[in-house]
Scaffold this motif. Structure first.
Motif, PDB file in Angstrom:
ATOM      1  N   HIS A  68       0.842  -1.199   0.000  1.00 56.51           N
ATOM      2  CA  HIS A  68       0.000   0.000   0.000  1.00 56.51           C
ATOM      3  C   HIS A  68       0.878   1.251   0.000  1.00 56.51           C
ATOM      4  CE1 HIS A  68       0.445   0.580   4.474  1.00 56.51           C
ATOM      5  NE2 HIS A  68       0.260   1.848   4.125  1.00 56.51           N
ATOM      6  N   PHE A  69       0.290   2.348  -0.444  1.00 50.64           N
ATOM      7  CA  PHE A  69       0.941   3.656  -0.409  1.00 50.64           C
ATOM      8  C   PHE A  69      -0.166   4.706  -0.396  1.00 50.64           C
ATOM      9  CE2 PHE A  69       0.124   2.741  -4.819  1.00 50.64           C
ATOM     10  CZ  PHE A  69      -0.245   3.955  -5.388  1.00 50.64           C
ATOM     11  N   SER A  70       0.205   5.922  -0.118  1.00 52.61           N
ATOM     12  CA  SER A  70      -0.774   7.017  -0.123  1.00 52.61           C
ATOM     13  C   SER A  70      -0.368   8.047  -1.164  1.00 52.61           C
ATOM     14  CB  SER A  70      -0.849   7.673   1.266  1.00 52.61           C
ATOM     15  OG  SER A  70      -1.376   6.758   2.203  1.00 52.61           O
ATOM     16  N   THR A  71      -1.363   8.626  -1.821  1.00 47.99           N
ATOM     17  CA  THR A  71      -1.115   9.609  -2.873  1.00 47.99           C
ATOM     18  C   THR A  71      -1.994  10.839  -2.695  1.00 47.99           C
ATOM     19  OG1 THR A  71      -1.248  10.017  -5.272  1.00 47.99           O
ATOM     20  CG2 THR A  71      -2.759   8.381  -4.375  1.00 47.99           C
ATOM     21  N   HIS A  72      -1.496  11.977  -3.166  1.00 44.46           N
ATOM     22  CA  HIS A  72      -2.281  13.222  -3.129  1.00 44.46           C
ATOM     23  C   HIS A  72      -3.310  13.248  -4.267  1.00 44.46           C
ATOM     24  CE1 HIS A  72      -0.069  15.228   0.060  1.00 44.46           C
ATOM     25  NE2 HIS A  72       1.066  14.844  -0.512  1.00 44.46           N
ATOM     26  N   ARG A  73      -3.133  12.367  -5.248  1.00 44.29           N
ATOM     27  CA  ARG A  73      -4.041  12.373  -6.398  1.00 44.29           C
ATOM     28  C   ARG A  73      -5.447  11.913  -5.991  1.00 44.29           C
ATOM     29  NH1 ARG A  73      -2.815   9.365 -12.114  1.00 44.29           N
ATOM     30  NH2 ARG A  73      -0.997  10.730 -11.988  1.00 44.29           N
ATOM     31  N   LYS A  74      -6.437  12.626  -6.469  1.00 44.77           N
ATOM     32  CA  LYS A  74      -7.831  12.233  -6.241  1.00 44.77           C
ATOM     33  C   LYS A  74      -8.199  11.143  -7.245  1.00 44.77           C
ATOM     34  CE  LYS A  74      -8.877  15.250  -3.008  1.00 44.77           C
ATOM     35  NZ  LYS A  74      -9.095  14.784  -1.625  1.00 44.77           N
TER      36      LYS A  74
END
Length: 264
Positions: A68-74
């Protein structure tokens, strides 16, 4: 600061030529995680921090590593963006992103995992295989599957697996629970060992396989496996089986978390 979207995905890889999953400090050591992280940064055009269900050693393969990772992209799940297709365009053929989901905030690839399944392959015939030498161990002498199965029964349940732990990162406890430990013929000359447990110590599966083969080949009583387990001493166990025969098959998570992941 904008709200982030958490992405869960599964990745398969041929571990040959990689120093393992985990990024290494030594120069020239290429890890699977580093290559996947770089590919994600190209796709999302931002710095990515990648988390996985756990590490695999150099030469070990995976069919379904969970990350898993987190992104600023909506990301709109209704639009069914094929993230894996985009990611695979940036990955070498030996690494393939398989499925992806938008994950709930409380999902964590490492911390949320409840148990894992590994598989080990052995080519058992008089001559090695030119095509499977990167994907299985070769054992020349015929193996007695009944003996292997009998010794593996002693692994089931909750035990201290210190005898099967290679030196590595300090951990809080060496107690693990094993739910399945089965040997079966995949085809007449290929043997597979499948093991499912709450977690695994460093090189634990390879050390179990190596010990099982040692007991069988030396004609020792299968109950010796129980004695080795109870000794809680790595020196009492057998050698570690080669890395190329090992595969991370599946990582399990609570049903509630799985249900709240939206497939992309």
């Amino acid at each position: 600061m904008s709200e982030k979207t958490k992405i869960r995905f599964t990745v398969a890889y041929d571990g040959t030529g990689f120093c393992g999953w985990q990024k290494q400090k030594q120069e020239g050591q290429i890890s699977v995680a580093h290559v996947v992280e770089q590919a994600l940064e190209k796709v999302f055009n931002e710095k990515i921090t990648l988390f996985a269900s756990g590490r695999t050693d150099a030469g070990v393969h995976a069919l379904n590593q969970v990350c898993h990772f987190s992104t600023h992209r909506k990301i709109d799940p209704a639009k069914k963006w094929d993230l894996c297709w985009a990611l695979n365009s940036q990955l070498p053929p030996s690494i393939v992103a398989k499925k992806a989901w938008i994950a709930p905030e409380d999902f964590h690839a490492t911390l949320s995992a409840t148990h894992k399944t590994y598989r080990y392959l052995i080519v058992n015939r008089p001559r090695p295989s030119a095509h499977l030498n990167r994907y299985a161990e070769w054992v020349r002498k015929p193996l007695n599957i009944e003996h292997l199965q009998e010794s593996s029964k002693f692994l089931l349940g909750k035990h201290d697996f210190k005898s099967f732990q290679s030196v590595g990162t300090p951990i809080l406890t060496t107690v693990r629970e094993i739910y399945q430990a089965d040997w079966e013929w995949r085809r007449p000359d290929v043997l597979q060992f499948t093991i499912t447990g709450s977690g695994f110590l460093k090189q634990m599966v390879r050390n179990i396989v190596g010990t099982s083969l040692m007991l069988e080949q030396k004609g020792m009583n299968p109950v010796k496996m129980q004695e080795i387990l109870q000794a809680e001493d790595r020196k009492k166990a057998g050698p570690s089986a080669p890395a190329q025969g090992l595969y991370l098959m599946r990582v399990f998570y609570p049903q509630d978390l799985d249900n709240r992941c939206l497939e992309l």
